[in-house]
Design a protein around this motif. Sequence first.
Motif, PDB file in Angstrom:
ATOM      1  N   ALA A   3      -7.699   3.951  -8.141  1.00 30.49           N
ATOM      2  CA  ALA A   3      -7.444   2.627  -7.576  1.00 30.49           C
ATOM      3  C   ALA A   3      -8.763   1.961  -7.204  1.00 30.49           C
ATOM      4  CB  ALA A   3      -6.531   2.740  -6.367  1.00 30.49           C
ATOM      5  N   VAL A   4      -9.669   2.778  -6.626  1.00 32.85           N
ATOM      6  CA  VAL A   4     -10.965   2.223  -6.234  1.00 32.85           C
ATOM      7  C   VAL A   4     -11.675   1.693  -7.453  1.00 32.85           C
ATOM      8  CG1 VAL A   4     -13.209   2.758  -5.254  1.00 32.85           C
ATOM      9  CG2 VAL A   4     -11.176   3.804  -4.302  1.00 32.85           C
ATOM     10  N   ARG A   6     -10.494   0.831 -10.232  1.00 26.18           N
ATOM     11  CA  ARG A   6      -9.813  -0.352 -10.761  1.00 26.18           C
ATOM     12  C   ARG A   6     -10.250  -1.593 -10.023  1.00 26.18           C
ATOM     13  NH1 ARG A   6      -4.306   1.634 -12.223  1.00 26.18           N
ATOM     14  NH2 ARG A   6      -4.615   1.876 -14.455  1.00 26.18           N
ATOM     15  N   LEU A   7     -10.232  -1.465  -8.672  1.00 26.66           N
ATOM     16  CA  LEU A   7     -10.577  -2.631  -7.871  1.00 26.66           C
ATOM     17  C   LEU A   7     -12.016  -3.040  -8.132  1.00 26.66           C
ATOM     18  CD1 LEU A   7      -8.719  -2.257  -4.545  1.00 26.66           C
ATOM     19  CD2 LEU A   7      -9.022  -4.341  -5.851  1.00 26.66           C
ATOM     20  N   VAL A   8     -12.871  -2.007  -8.241  1.00 29.95           N
ATOM     21  CA  VAL A   8     -14.263  -2.315  -8.527  1.00 29.95           C
ATOM     22  C   VAL A   8     -14.347  -3.035  -9.858  1.00 29.95           C
ATOM     23  CG1 VAL A   8     -16.492  -1.297  -9.073  1.00 29.95           C
ATOM     24  CG2 VAL A   8     -15.198  -0.455  -7.135  1.00 29.95           C
ATOM     25  N   VAL A  10     -12.052  -4.828 -11.215  1.00 26.79           N
ATOM     26  CA  VAL A  10     -11.517  -6.173 -11.040  1.00 26.79           C
ATOM     27  C   VAL A  10     -12.589  -7.082 -10.480  1.00 26.79           C
ATOM     28  CG1 VAL A  10      -9.892  -7.566  -9.736  1.00 26.79           C
ATOM     29  CG2 VAL A  10      -9.160  -5.403 -10.723  1.00 26.79           C
ATOM     30  N   ALA A  14     -14.402 -10.155 -12.156  1.00 29.90           N
ATOM     31  CA  ALA A  14     -14.385 -11.487 -11.569  1.00 29.90           C
ATOM     32  C   ALA A  14     -15.794 -12.061 -11.521  1.00 29.90           C
ATOM     33  CB  ALA A  14     -13.793 -11.429 -10.162  1.00 29.90           C
ATOM     34  N   ALA A  17     -16.832 -12.910 -14.983  1.00 28.53           N
ATOM     35  CA  ALA A  17     -16.144 -14.125 -15.412  1.00 28.53           C
ATOM     36  C   ALA A  17     -16.788 -15.332 -14.742  1.00 28.53           C
ATOM     37  CB  ALA A  17     -14.668 -14.050 -15.047  1.00 28.53           C
ATOM     38  N   LEU A  56     -14.292  -9.656   1.790  1.00 31.98           N
ATOM     39  CA  LEU A  56     -13.334  -8.562   1.617  1.00 31.98           C
ATOM     40  C   LEU A  56     -13.557  -7.758   0.343  1.00 31.98           C
ATOM     41  CD1 LEU A  56     -11.077  -8.097   3.725  1.00 31.98           C
ATOM     42  CD2 LEU A  56     -11.901 -10.421   3.745  1.00 31.98           C
ATOM     43  N   VAL A  57     -14.196  -8.355  -0.674  1.00 31.01           N
ATOM     44  CA  VAL A  57     -14.369  -7.611  -1.923  1.00 31.01           C
ATOM     45  C   VAL A  57     -15.700  -6.858  -1.961  1.00 31.01           C
ATOM     46  CG1 VAL A  57     -12.811  -8.895  -3.402  1.00 31.01           C
ATOM     47  CG2 VAL A  57     -15.107  -9.753  -3.053  1.00 31.01           C
ATOM     48  N   GLN A  59     -17.482  -5.313   0.776  1.00 35.20           N
ATOM     49  CA  GLN A  59     -17.256  -5.081   2.196  1.00 35.20           C
ATOM     50  C   GLN A  59     -18.462  -4.974   3.121  1.00 35.20           C
ATOM     51  OE1 GLN A  59     -14.416  -1.915   2.352  1.00 35.20           O
ATOM     52  NE2 GLN A  59     -12.853  -3.171   1.415  1.00 35.20           N
ATOM     53  N   GLU A  69     -16.556 -14.791  -5.572  1.00 38.66           N
ATOM     54  CA  GLU A  69     -15.704 -15.981  -5.595  1.00 38.66           C
ATOM     55  C   GLU A  69     -14.931 -16.120  -4.293  1.00 38.66           C
ATOM     56  OE1 GLU A  69     -14.577 -18.338  -8.319  1.00 38.66           O
ATOM     57  OE2 GLU A  69     -16.705 -17.953  -8.644  1.00 38.66           O
ATOM     58  N   LEU A  70     -14.383 -14.985  -3.845  1.00 39.41           N
ATOM     59  CA  LEU A  70     -13.560 -15.029  -2.632  1.00 39.41           C
ATOM     60  C   LEU A  70     -14.395 -15.503  -1.439  1.00 39.41           C
ATOM     61  CD1 LEU A  70     -10.816 -14.371  -1.254  1.00 39.41           C
ATOM     62  CD2 LEU A  70     -11.746 -12.127  -0.763  1.00 39.41           C
ATOM     63  N   TYR A  99      -6.356 -11.523   7.170  1.00 42.78           N
ATOM     64  CA  TYR A  99      -7.061 -10.379   6.581  1.00 42.78           C
ATOM     65  C   TYR A  99      -7.206  -9.192   7.534  1.00 42.78           C
ATOM     66  CZ  TYR A  99      -8.076 -13.357   2.622  1.00 42.78           C
ATOM     67  OH  TYR A  99      -7.950 -14.157   1.528  1.00 42.78           O
ATOM     68  N   PHE A 102     -10.540  -6.400  10.310  1.00 40.95           N
ATOM     69  CA  PHE A 102     -11.654  -5.955   9.493  1.00 40.95           C
ATOM     70  C   PHE A 102     -12.574  -7.109   9.078  1.00 40.95           C
ATOM     71  CE2 PHE A 102     -13.341  -4.229   5.413  1.00 40.95           C
ATOM     72  CZ  PHE A 102     -14.006  -3.158   5.959  1.00 40.95           C
TER      73      PHE A 102
ATOM     74  N   ASP B  30      -9.286   5.729  -0.008  1.00 36.08           N
ATOM     75  CA  ASP B  30      -9.534   4.472  -0.703  1.00 36.08           C
ATOM     76  C   ASP B  30     -10.108   3.459   0.283  1.00 36.08           C
ATOM     77  OD1 ASP B  30      -9.577   2.207  -2.134  1.00 36.08           O
ATOM     78  OD2 ASP B  30      -7.547   2.386  -2.919  1.00 36.08           O
ATOM     79  N   HIS B  32     -11.225   0.629  -0.261  1.00 34.35           N
ATOM     80  CA  HIS B  32     -10.871  -0.761  -0.525  1.00 34.35           C
ATOM     81  C   HIS B  32      -9.457  -1.095  -0.085  1.00 34.35           C
ATOM     82  CE1 HIS B  32     -14.323  -2.443  -2.696  1.00 34.35           C
ATOM     83  NE2 HIS B  32     -14.594  -1.179  -2.902  1.00 34.35           N
ATOM     84  N   PRO B  37      -2.238  -7.617   7.528  1.00 31.68           N
ATOM     85  CA  PRO B  37      -1.624  -7.943   8.817  1.00 31.68           C
ATOM     86  C   PRO B  37      -0.411  -8.846   8.636  1.00 31.68           C
ATOM     87  CG  PRO B  37      -3.639  -9.204   8.512  1.00 31.68           C
ATOM     88  CD  PRO B  37      -3.508  -8.311   7.322  1.00 31.68           C
ATOM     89  N   TRP B  76      -9.231 -14.168 -15.475  1.00 33.94           N
ATOM     90  CA  TRP B  76     -10.478 -13.394 -15.393  1.00 33.94           C
ATOM     91  C   TRP B  76     -10.233 -11.966 -14.920  1.00 33.94           C
ATOM     92  CZ3 TRP B  76     -10.425 -12.056 -10.366  1.00 33.94           C
ATOM     93  CH2 TRP B  76      -9.934 -12.976  -9.424  1.00 33.94           C
ATOM     94  N   TRP B 103      -4.609 -17.775  -9.611  1.00 35.94           N
ATOM     95  CA  TRP B 103      -5.622 -17.908  -8.561  1.00 35.94           C
ATOM     96  C   TRP B 103      -6.992 -18.204  -9.148  1.00 35.94           C
ATOM     97  CZ3 TRP B 103      -8.198 -13.086  -6.075  1.00 35.94           C
ATOM     98  CH2 TRP B 103      -9.034 -13.490  -5.024  1.00 35.94           C
ATOM     99  N   ASN B 104      -7.555 -19.364  -8.723  1.00 36.65           N
ATOM    100  CA  ASN B 104      -8.948 -19.628  -9.022  1.00 36.65           C
ATOM    101  C   ASN B 104      -9.235 -19.535 -10.527  1.00 36.65           C
ATOM    102  OD1 ASN B 104     -11.624 -20.029  -8.602  1.00 36.65           O
ATOM    103  ND2 ASN B 104     -11.904 -18.269  -7.261  1.00 36.65           N
ATOM    104  N   TYR B 139      -7.140 -10.728  -1.539  1.00 37.26           N
ATOM    105  CA  TYR B 139      -8.577 -10.481  -1.706  1.00 37.26           C
ATOM    106  C   TYR B 139      -8.945  -9.877  -3.045  1.00 37.26           C
ATOM    107  CZ  TYR B 139      -7.781  -5.656  -0.126  1.00 37.26           C
ATOM    108  OH  TYR B 139      -7.338  -4.379   0.006  1.00 37.26           O
TER     109      TYR B 139
END
Lengths: 153, 182
Positions: A3-4, A6-8, A10, A14, A17, A56-57, A59, A69-70, A99, A102, B30, B32, B37, B76, B103-104, B139
């Motif tokens: 998952a980590v 994947r998020l990385v 993503v 981004a 892109a 948040l992306v 951290q 972007e965020l 959010y 955090f 994890d 991330h 909330p 993207w 989104w965006n 996020y």
Amino acid sequence: MRAVRRLVAVVGGAALAGLMFGAPIVGAAAPYVDGELANPALQARYEHITHRLRCLVCQNETIADSDAELAAELRSEVRQMLLAGRTNPQIYRFMKDRYGEFVLYDPPVDAKTVFIWGAPFAFLLIGGIVVYRIVRVRSKMPLDEEPETGPTP
Amino acid sequence: MWKYWKYLLPVGAFAGLLVLFAVGLNPKRDLHYLPSPLIGKPAPEFTLTDVLDPSRTVSNRPLAGHVYVFNVWATWCEACREEQHTLLEIAQQHVVPILGLDWNDDRARAQEWLRELGDPYSGVGFDQNGHVAINWGVYGAPETYLVDRKGRIVFKHIAPMTMQVWNTQFLPRIAAARRGGA
């Protein structure tokens, strides 16, 4: 772990892109504004707030420092709230409600964070007690005889 | 023996450190993952232009009183491409409507994406400045939310949707949301 990664991926995607397509998208309709606010007082508050909100992306960066972007969107959100006359606590509240705690670089003192805020003082107190006791015990010891200062003549 | 209890202090401190490190340095943790909330809170309302037709709008207001899924994606986002076939399969089940949020993104690119990969959504709002996404605490795409009949966010999944996640995390909650709630 997957998952980590994947998020990385993503986030990386981004960012990529953004690099590749950023210019045409912004050129098309300027999704968000950046740059100085006309009112210097608002600009100062903008600087203050954006340096105290976490991206948040990515951290370990504030939204003021991050190229994500965020982060740009969150900065734009802060600007709009400032221009709409919101107070600093209202803006922090807005971010926290969406959010979680955090996002705040200065977490408020509450049941969950009291350990973080209190630990330095607790350790100082423990150290103080230890030093006090050592000094007290030592001060009750009989004085050592004069140390020898080499061979007597 | 108890005269020497002090000598156990370092041992105890060391054991405490071990526990701290076991939790803090666990490679499976994890970093991330951030609990939202917004779980249990009212889903933010929005009205945006339809990504396919800018003259029309997409809103979650007509869905008040219904259980629905809210999916955040973008062209993207590579992982979004990955989950698209799962979303299509889910849409085939006709269990709940899937509301989309682009989104965006770039509108033309998003339209091409939906033509090419298929459109599982009951409607897709075009969120160009990320305002709606921020309101929902988004996020990282893809994110998928479940909203109950009272308009509360019940669950949030941050990662591509899979049939396993759908069957184990979403379907039971959808059934519960339908049983409970007015």
